[in-house]
Design a protein around this motif. Structure first.
Motif, PDB file in Angstrom:
ATOM      1  N   SER A   1      36.478   9.156 -26.944  1.00  0.00           N
ATOM      2  CA  SER A   1      37.059   7.908 -26.441  1.00  0.00           C
ATOM      3  C   SER A   1      37.542   7.033 -27.586  1.00  0.00           C
ATOM      4  O   SER A   1      38.594   6.373 -27.491  1.00  0.00           O
ATOM      5  CB  SER A   1      36.023   7.155 -25.604  1.00  0.00           C
ATOM      6  OG  SER A   1      35.589   7.932 -24.512  1.00  0.00           O
TER       7      SER A   1
ATOM      8  N   LYS B   1      40.826   8.370 -28.866  1.00  0.00           N
ATOM      9  CA  LYS B   1      41.883   8.058 -27.906  1.00  0.00           C
ATOM     10  C   LYS B   1      42.365   6.623 -28.085  1.00  0.00           C
ATOM     11  O   LYS B   1      43.571   6.343 -28.044  1.00  0.00           O
ATOM     12  CB  LYS B   1      41.373   8.256 -26.471  1.00  0.00           C
ATOM     13  CG  LYS B   1      41.224   9.716 -26.062  1.00  0.00           C
ATOM     14  CD  LYS B   1      40.734   9.814 -24.618  1.00  0.00           C
ATOM     15  CE  LYS B   1      40.593  11.256 -24.173  1.00  0.00           C
ATOM     16  NZ  LYS B   1      40.089  11.357 -22.779  1.00  0.00           N
TER      17      LYS B   1
ATOM     18  N   LEU C   1      46.713  14.165 -30.181  1.00  0.00           N
ATOM     19  CA  LEU C   1      45.264  14.284 -30.265  1.00  0.00           C
ATOM     20  C   LEU C   1      44.831  15.597 -29.621  1.00  0.00           C
ATOM     21  O   LEU C   1      44.998  15.800 -28.415  1.00  0.00           O
ATOM     22  CB  LEU C   1      44.591  13.103 -29.562  1.00  0.00           C
ATOM     23  CG  LEU C   1      43.060  13.083 -29.578  1.00  0.00           C
ATOM     24  CD1 LEU C   1      42.533  13.041 -31.004  1.00  0.00           C
ATOM     25  CD2 LEU C   1      42.542  11.893 -28.780  1.00  0.00           C
TER      26      LEU C   1
ATOM     27  N   SER D   1      44.498   6.378 -31.360  1.00  0.00           N
ATOM     28  CA  SER D   1      45.824   7.020 -31.299  1.00  0.00           C
ATOM     29  C   SER D   1      46.712   6.470 -30.196  1.00  0.00           C
ATOM     30  O   SER D   1      47.902   6.821 -30.128  1.00  0.00           O
ATOM     31  CB  SER D   1      45.642   8.525 -31.097  1.00  0.00           C
ATOM     32  OG  SER D   1      44.932   8.792 -29.895  1.00  0.00           O
ATOM     33  N   GLU D   2      46.176   5.604 -29.343  1.00  0.00           N
ATOM     34  CA  GLU D   2      46.972   5.094 -28.216  1.00  0.00           C
ATOM     35  C   GLU D   2      48.167   4.280 -28.720  1.00  0.00           C
ATOM     36  O   GLU D   2      48.043   3.424 -29.600  1.00  0.00           O
ATOM     37  CB  GLU D   2      46.092   4.220 -27.321  1.00  0.00           C
ATOM     38  CG  GLU D   2      46.792   3.744 -26.064  1.00  0.00           C
ATOM     39  CD  GLU D   2      45.876   2.946 -25.167  1.00  0.00           C
ATOM     40  OE1 GLU D   2      46.315   2.516 -24.095  1.00  0.00           O
ATOM     41  OE2 GLU D   2      44.692   2.751 -25.557  1.00  0.00           O
TER      42      GLU D   2
ATOM     43  N   GLN E   1      42.424  17.340 -28.031  1.00  0.00           N
ATOM     44  CA  GLN E   1      41.166  17.049 -27.357  1.00  0.00           C
ATOM     45  C   GLN E   1      40.291  18.289 -27.197  1.00  0.00           C
ATOM     46  O   GLN E   1      39.066  18.177 -27.064  1.00  0.00           O
ATOM     47  CB  GLN E   1      41.437  16.422 -25.984  1.00  0.00           C
ATOM     48  CG  GLN E   1      42.200  15.107 -26.055  1.00  0.00           C
ATOM     49  CD  GLN E   1      42.308  14.426 -24.702  1.00  0.00           C
ATOM     50  OE1 GLN E   1      41.467  14.616 -23.838  1.00  0.00           O
ATOM     51  NE2 GLN E   1      43.351  13.628 -24.516  1.00  0.00           N
TER      52      GLN E   1
END
Length: 440
Positions: free
Chosen positions: A307, A310, A320, A313-314, A322
């Motif tokens: 999280s 995330k 990413l 990198s948002e 995952q």
């Protein structure tokens, strides 16, 4: 010789506790072995030989007396004579022969050799003996006409009983000395271990907790020196931050006046260039201040790493991966500081490769974060230079967005603040790979 010593050192203990224990236990063991060796060869062997000679002589006399009148009654008379005072019983086994089976050997086979020698010297007849069948007696059988004489002698008449007592107390003393040494050395090694843990915690930016120098005077001196060094480093960091913050504050006032004056001018090419210079100067000041705050204290937090990445990198041109990040992975970091390090690396990748890729690899002790790109990269011979503060390589690859050459320096400081490392290598995408390694 050097190769032999190196091979020998591989088997030596690596810890202070192990080496100190070896220094104490090894001489004790050597001394005990030497004492036992000289005791058995000089004292116990002599006493045992004298006892064996005495019993062998009694058996020889009894055998000679029996041969004069070889009857069961004569054997009984000898038994009545020898048993009360000499602890030696005699039985005539008429019509029987000596055993031929192999006799079991005792642990101390030298005792058997001593008895055999004494019997060989005292007797002319064939004999057989057993020192293992009975715990407190020795069985000796001598061949005579018509059968054999069986002699049962008390063990203490043949072997010196103090030898086993001596061995018992020797082993007991060794065990007690070893236990005392272990307790003492552990108490001496604990303050050194605590000092090492405090130094490691400080290196990771953690609080020292209730650490207090203890132990031997040299260890306490090292602990106090460490605390003084920590105070000097913290004071230096605070002074550096205050100085750069003060410089930044003092320069912002004239820069603000210049911006206001330029805003009132006509929007000519020269004015636009001056405005760009002022913006660049402000960015430089922000970069200097960020570098000064690179080691700023921030409380560690345990975060859900997927999280967290995330969120980092948002909104950025970041791919990413995952699949490489376990969903239940949690790690202790300083969120704001670590995000600054990732932002610097991601910004460089986006600036010079139009995008970045983030993936993870796990080992038993570390988490490795990979930031890859397909840009021009940095030559191997310049990667060390790229970490230097204010370094600007010809390719401009190591510069942060403000262009002052602090991006990689700040990222490395933050990685080290977390007890980890930052290194540069070739990326599978063809560009640069930045690897942040953090302890789990």
């Amino acid at each position: 010789m050097k190769i032999g010593m190196k091979g020998f050192k591989r088997y030596l203990p690596k810890s202070l506790f192990g080496r100190a224990l070896l220094i104490i236990i090894l001489p004790i063991a050597v001394m005990q072995i030497a004492v036992a060796y000289f005791f058995f060869n000089a004292h116990w062997a002599r006493v045992t030989a004298n006892l064996s000679d005495s019993v062998a002589a009694d058996i020889a006399v009894a055998t000679t007396l029996f041969k004069q009148t070889p009857t069961i009654e004569r054997a009984q008379d000898l038994d009545s004579l020898l048993r009360p005072d000499m602890q030696l019983s005699v039985v005539f086994r008429e019509g029987e022969t000596l055993p031929v089976s192999q006799r079991r050997q005792m642990f101390f086979s030298n005792l058997d050799k001593t008895l055999r020698r004494s019997l060989n010297e005292s007797l002319t007849d064939s004999f057989w003996f057993d020192t293992t069948r009975y715990p407190n007696h020795i069985d000796v059988r001598v061949e005579v006409d018509g059968g054999y004489l069986r002699f049962i002698a008390a063990r203490e008449r043949v072997f010196a009983p103090t030898g086993f007592v001596f061995i018992f107390w020797l082993i007991t003393a060794t065990v007690l000395l070893t236990l005392v040494s272990v307790i003492f050395i552990r108490n001496q090694a604990r303050p050194i271990r605590e000092l090492a843990d405090a130094a490691e915690a400080y290196g990771k930016g953690k609080t020292l907790g209730t650490y207090k120098p203890s132990g031997a005077s040299e260890v306490r001196l090292a602990g106090h020196s460490f605390l003084k060094m920590r105070s000097r480093i913290q004071r230096h960091m605070e002074q550096r931050t205050m100085m750069l913050a003060g410089v930044s504050h003092d320069l912002r006032t004239p820069l603000t006046r210049l911006k206001l004056q330029l805003a009132m001018q006509e929007n000519t090419e020269e004015v636009r260039a001056a405005k760009a210079d002022i913006v660049e100067m402000e960015n430089m000041l922000n970069g200097y201040l960020d570098f000064a705050r690179g080691l700023e204290q921030e409380s560690p937090e345990r975060v859900h790493f997927l999280s967290y990445l995330k969120g980092v990198s948002e909104g950025k041109a970041v791919d990413l991966n995952q699949d490489s990040i376990p969903d239940n992975l949690e790690i202790e970091i300083r969120p704001a500081s670590f995000q600054r390090a990732l932002d610097n690396l991601i910004t460089n990748s986006i600036k010079y490769a139009n995008g970045a890729s983030i993936s993870l690899a796990l080992t038993s002790t570390h988490v490795e974060v990979f930031i890859d790109d397909s840009g021009p990269g940095i030559p191997k011979n310049l990667r060390k230079e790229a970490f230097r503060a204010f370094s600007r390589l010809d390719s401009a690859r190591s510069q942060n967005v403000e262009g002052v050459g602090l991006g990689l320096a700040i990222a490395r400081d933050i990685a080290q603040l977390h007890g980890g490392t930052l290194k540069l290598t070739d990326s599978p995408m063809g560009g640069l790979r930045a690897v942040i390694s953090l302890p789990r």
